[in-house]
Design an enzyme around this catalytic site. Structure first.
Site, PDB file in Angstrom:
ATOM      1  N   HIS A 244       0.857  -1.197   0.000  1.00 50.73           N
ATOM      2  CA  HIS A 244       0.000   0.000   0.000  1.00 50.73           C
ATOM      3  C   HIS A 244       0.884   1.234   0.000  1.00 50.73           C
ATOM      4  CE1 HIS A 244      -2.784  -2.722   2.645  1.00 50.73           C
ATOM      5  NE2 HIS A 244      -2.840  -3.055   1.360  1.00 50.73           N
ATOM      6  N   GLN A 245       0.705   2.096  -0.986  1.00 55.34           N
ATOM      7  CA  GLN A 245       1.441   3.349  -1.020  1.00 55.34           C
ATOM      8  C   GLN A 245       0.425   4.489  -1.066  1.00 55.34           C
ATOM      9  OE1 GLN A 245       2.131   1.139  -4.036  1.00 55.34           O
ATOM     10  NE2 GLN A 245       3.064  -0.155  -2.476  1.00 55.34           N
TER      11      GLN A 245
END
Length: 816
Positions: free
Chosen positions: A747-748
């Protein structure tokens, strides 16, 4: 004889790189019946998997000599082990070395072509060359390169295996960070390539020995049955039946795809059939396209860059409202029938940089989707609404009233209904069964994760795409709305160069007027321009900042405040029976379950999440690990040790702790990521690992361990409570920021954060950028902080609200 042929094949390096490119045979809409073309390519009913390309290896002879020996140090040929009776596959697995399988040459190709973006690749190549020299070996290996026999000093490739292994062990724990980086890189590349490379029959020499079946057997049967059904019917189905049939096998987007690997006139005609005005630039035969003279100029109401959770949703809503929408996607389209469900090819085709992405200092492995559907196409099905404490924080601390508004609550409900989010599970997979059982034994809270797939969706291959469309990502929902509306088209394989804008008359205010993008045509780059009334950038937290910067935006928050949700894991081994130590057979109640099967993520524990207090802690969940990714996170102590660990692959459960990070980083380009955790993030992950080890032990694991390079393990069945307590305390207190334990991120977020003023944020509450009117951002980069949970629902909910703002803007323009 069969085994001998396979062994000769491997010695000759006749193995294809699982990370190589897969060639899709595609056509543009309108020139040929796309459905029949794709179905015809299926042939005998197997998945369409073309020959994979070998990557060009540009390493010199000295570098390759060192690389081959390093690979054989990590995966040597082992013949002096206690053979398992009547297990030919195990004997073959132990006997084969990395070089016998052709792995070093493939790794050389990866370094030459896939890692040329990374800022430390030059150092990797230099060290490979250095190890082939006496001086370099002395510097890097110390006293181990000396001998009492002539020639007294040996280069690394000429050292015996036991010395090479000892040297590599010392690198993994070295005081010098660059040696730890070198070890980590060589280990990662060797193991990932070895366990994902495939031969001509799409098999790997290790899979049978480690208990892995390869691609989902149900998927192969599904395709075979489909084509048998078509053959038996003799192609006499009705047109409506043909369409239903095609949607089941190809997927529902085939009518909306326009591929650009065709002559310009044909592409232009295909776009015109969608209602897009297109002009074709006539140039001299060898003249190159450029921004001032693009091959095509396409006009539309809205252009959306990216087709993932944010972009796909905005495109679907705008098209359904009657506006002409063009979606540009850098990745390719993997139709259901064209999925491979093979780990290596999937990483190459559906992930950013072929899955070979890491922070600049190699501290965090980063997985990010790059395909039609974006992250939603490879999401593990977790569909969690934005937590109330996060909504409250974003509203009160960041001045964003949106997140406690009726509109945002409506957005979450609409998104969940669209994706069929539900919380029922008919049968839980192995890893989640372990997590739930361990939590219940210890009295830890455990809940069921809502999913955008049905209750009977027992699939462990979801991170490789959805074989049947029952996981409702954007390519099965919002993008379907776009296609069915007749108002939109999707162009895969396009990389947007910059956003185009102009200044208003008599003002310094800029207004977006479209984008310029490039694509590959006949081996060279071609350029097109899209002229639009509004522009929506939704290419993810790693790509959006770079695009905005290339376009000339100057806001200091663009590219900053990047959060990664760092993840650290621990494992537990659960044999299907154990009779070695006691003479009695203790059978695990669900001995038939494999670690890679079943719903990837169905159970979660917030035992250290701090939801009710600071809001910053860690959640406990389970990952998807197939042989390649499993091998690179497991500790390496020796060649025999890693093969022993891999033999336990199918019954080794993994559980991870995911931190809502306060630390942040900066992304200068999609492949240049700087990131630093704060001390509190490390502490939260350590607390998480402590809980994970206890959960695994309480669930009945025979053996437990972490991924720290020392590779310590504990036999829980033979250990006392005191020994267990000591092990848990020691392993969970180890530092996580010294490259000694692999950290991962899927997850960014936050790199173009939303806020109430341009000094602290990159975009407004509406999603519009502060600097350019009619330019909107609709992806995870707008998150004000880290979220702490899977972001898919939050991305789509924010994008839903942004889409309403875009609709208002388009209505105003239409009324003028």
């Amino acid at each position: 004889m069969e085994n001998s042929n396979r062994e000769n094949q491997m010695r000759n390096g006749n193995y294809e790189l699982g990370l190589g490119g897969k060639e899709h045979k595609v056509t543009e809409l309108g020139s040929i019946d796309t459905q029949r073309l794709l179905l015809a390519n299926g042939g005998d009913g197997e998945a369409i998997i073309k020959k994979q390309k070998y990557l060009t290896n540009s390493l010199c002879r000295r570098q390759m000599k060192s690389l081959s020996v390093l690979a054989d140090t990590i995966l040597p040929s082992i013949n002096d082990f206690v053979a398992i009776k009547d297990d030919e596959s195990a004997a073959t697995f132990y006997h084969i070395s990395a070089s016998m399988a052709g792995t070093p040459e493939l790794v050389g190709g990866v370094i030459s072509e896939r890692l040329n973006y990374h800022p430390m690749t030059w150092l990797l190549k230099f060290v490979l060359w250095l190890l082939s020299t006496l001086v370099g070996t002395i510097i890097l290996c110390g006293m181990d390169c000396f001998s009492t026999k002539f020639p007294f000093i040996h280069t690394f490739p000429n050292l015996p295996l036991h010395k090479r292994q000892r040297i590599m062990q010392s690198w993994s724990l070295s005081f010098f960070r660059h040696l730890r980086m070198f070890f980590k890189t060589i280990k990662l590349l060797t193991l990932l390539v070895f366990f994902t490379q495939i031969d001509e029959s799409e098999d790997n020499c290790s899979w049978k020995a480690i208990g892995y079946c390869g691609p989902d057997p149900e998927f192969k049967a599904q395709l075979r049955n489909h084509f048998l059904h078509r053959t038996c019917k003799g192609g006499q189905e009705s047109e409506e039946g043909d369409e239903d049939d095609a949607e089941q096998v190809i997927g529902p987007l085939y009518k909306g795809l326009v591929h650009l690997n065709c002559p310009r006139d044909i592409t232009a005609d295909a776009l015109r059939r969608f209602g897009f005005p297109v002009s074709v630039t006539r140039r001299k035969p060898k003249a190159a396209a450029n921004l001032s003279s693009p091959s095509l100029v396409i006009q539309c109401d809205a252009v959306v860059v990216g087709s993932g959770s944010g972009g796909g949703l905005v495109a679907g809503i705008l098209a359904k409202a009657g506006y002409k929408v063009l979606v540009l996607e850098k990745g390719g389209y993997s139709a259901r029938s064209n999925l491979s469900l093979l780990e290596g090819p999937t990483l190459d085709q559906m992930y950013q940089s072929g899955g070979m992405l890491a922070t600049d200092d190699m501290s965090v492995f980063v997985l990010s989707g790059s395909t039609v559907g974006g992250g939603s196409a490879i999401n593990w099905s977790a569909s969690i609404k934005t937590p109330q404490h996060v909504c409250k924080e974003w509203c009160e601390k960041h001045g964003l009233e949106l997140f406690e508004s009726e509109l945002y609550r409506e957005a979450m409900d609409v998104v969940c209904e669209k994706m069929g989010v539900q919380s029922e599970i008919e049968e839980e997979g192995f890893n989640n069964t372990i997590l739930r059982r361990g939590c219940q034994e210890l009295g830890y809270p455990v809940s069921t994760i809502p999913r955008n797939s049905p209750s009977d969706h027992y699939c462990g291959w979801c991170f490789m795409g959805c074989k049947d469309g029952r996981k409702k990502g954007t390519s099965e929902t919002w993008l379907v709305d776009l296609v069915k509306s007749g108002n939109g088209a999707i162009l895969p394989g396009c990389e947007v160069l910059k956003v185009l804008y102009k200044k208003k008359k008599g003002s310094d205010q800029k207004t977006a007027r479209g984008v310029a993008f490039e694509f590959e045509y006949k081996g060279s780059k071609d350029i097109c321009v899209v002229e639009s009334k509004v522009t929506i950038v939704a290419c993810g937290a790693l790509n959006t900042p770079a695009l905005l910067k290339r376009s000339g935006l100057k806001n200091n928050n663009i590219g900053r405040n990047l959060h990664l949700h760092p993840v650290v894991m621990a494992w537990g081994y659960f044999p299907d029976s154990s009779a070695e130590s006691t003479g009695e057979t203790e059978v695990w109640p669900e001995a038939w379950k494999k670690s890679y099967e079943g719903g990837i993520m169905t159970a979660m524990s917030p035992v250290v999440a701090e939801f009710e207090n600071s809001g910053y802690g860690a959640v406990i969940q389970t990952p998807a690990l197939h042989p390649g990714t499993f091998s690179i996170v497991m500790p390496w102590i020796s060649g025999k040790d890693i093969k022993d660990r891999m033999r336990k692959f199918s019954r080794t459960a993994h559980i991870f702790a995911l931190a809502r990070d306060k630390g942040s980083g900066k992304v200068d380009s999609p492949n240049r990521i700087n990131y630093q955790m704060e001390d509190v993030d490390e502490e939260n992950l350590q607390k998480g690992i402590e809980k994970v080890l206890r959960i695994l032990a309480a669930a009945g694991a025979e053996e437990i361990g972490t991924h720290h390079n020392k590779g310590r393990t504990l036999n829980v069945k033979q250990a006392s409570k005191l020994e267990l307590e000591k092990f848990v305390k020691e392993e969970s207190s180890r530092p996580l920021t010294k490259l000694s334990t692999p950290l991962c991120s899927a997850h960014q977020m936050g790199s173009c954060r939303m806020g109430s003023n341009p000094k602290e944020s990159a975009v407004k509450q509406t999603g519009e950028t502060w600097e350019v009117e009619d330019l909107y951002v609709a992806d995870s980069s707008v998150f004000p902080t880290a979220l702490g949970l899977n972001p898919m629902i939050t991305i789509q909910s924010i994008a839903y609200c942004t889409a309403q703002s875009v609709l208002h803007a388009l209505k105003r323009k239409r009324s003028k």
